[in-house]
Motif scaffolding. Sequence first.
Motif: not given
Length: 290
Positions: A261-290
């Motif tokens: 459930a928590l990771v699902d919300q992290f993916y929602a944040q990736v979508q908010d950054r325009g990463g809808n079509r990014w690979d699932t490994s883009s979770l790191i983007h939230l940490l690299q660009n916080d």
Amino acid sequence: MAKVAFIGLGVMGYPMAAHLKNKGGHDVTVYNRTAAKAEKWAAEHGGQSAPTPKEAAKGCDFVFMCVGNDKDLHDVALGDDGAIHGMEKGATLIDNTTASADAARAIYAACKEKGVGFIDAPVSGGQAGAENGALTVMCGGDQDVYGPAEPVIMCYAKSCKLMGESGAGQITKMVNQICIAGLVQGLSEGLNFGQKAGLDMEKVLDVISKGAAGSWQMENRGSTMCKGEFDFGFAVDWMRKDLGICLSEAKNNGARLPVTALVDQFYAQVQDRGGNRWDTSSLIHLLQND
């Protein structure tokens, strides 16, 4: 050689259908919502295209489906022009879509009534696995239906297993996605930690990938995660769809999925950054660009 139909020519279905034709030597008819794509496939691979799922399925021994979600699946399988209406008794409908177990069971029941076999057969391995004919296929259904279908499925797979009754394939795929979600978040945190500490991450990956931390995600995504490259692979939008199915099923069976459930919300944040079509490994983007 069998007479086969393939419905849904997305990034997965297009090469999967090609393996059925070229590797398996089967007579393949394809259907796609965008007709031009089906015509293109037929021109490339020497098969036929059909205007509806019903027409594609006529006279076929096996009918494969790989579409977007439960609604798409219902439409192409059971709708007015759905595949089931073109199938004859004794034929088998095989669904490679990642969908809900409830959808699988509903189609199974409709097929049973018509005398048609049904297998829910979601896949893992992504676009590369589809293109290389190296998918893992998790199946649910009746043993007597699965047996004759397995060699045909293996045209695009490296592994195929019957997991249990109808819906068991989809439940197994949910387990797969739950494991991936937690793993990618842990990998993201570890790699970002190493970067912040100033380590040479290529050396780090080379060392730790040989030990207990090693995984497919580390081998295939670790380097690109460190570089912030995500324009490929399994899209965040698709993963959120899959995790939504997992969370919904967990409400039915009582399983607790706090990390999912928590990771699902992290993916929602990736979508908010325009990463809808990014690979699932883009979770790191939230940490690299916080």
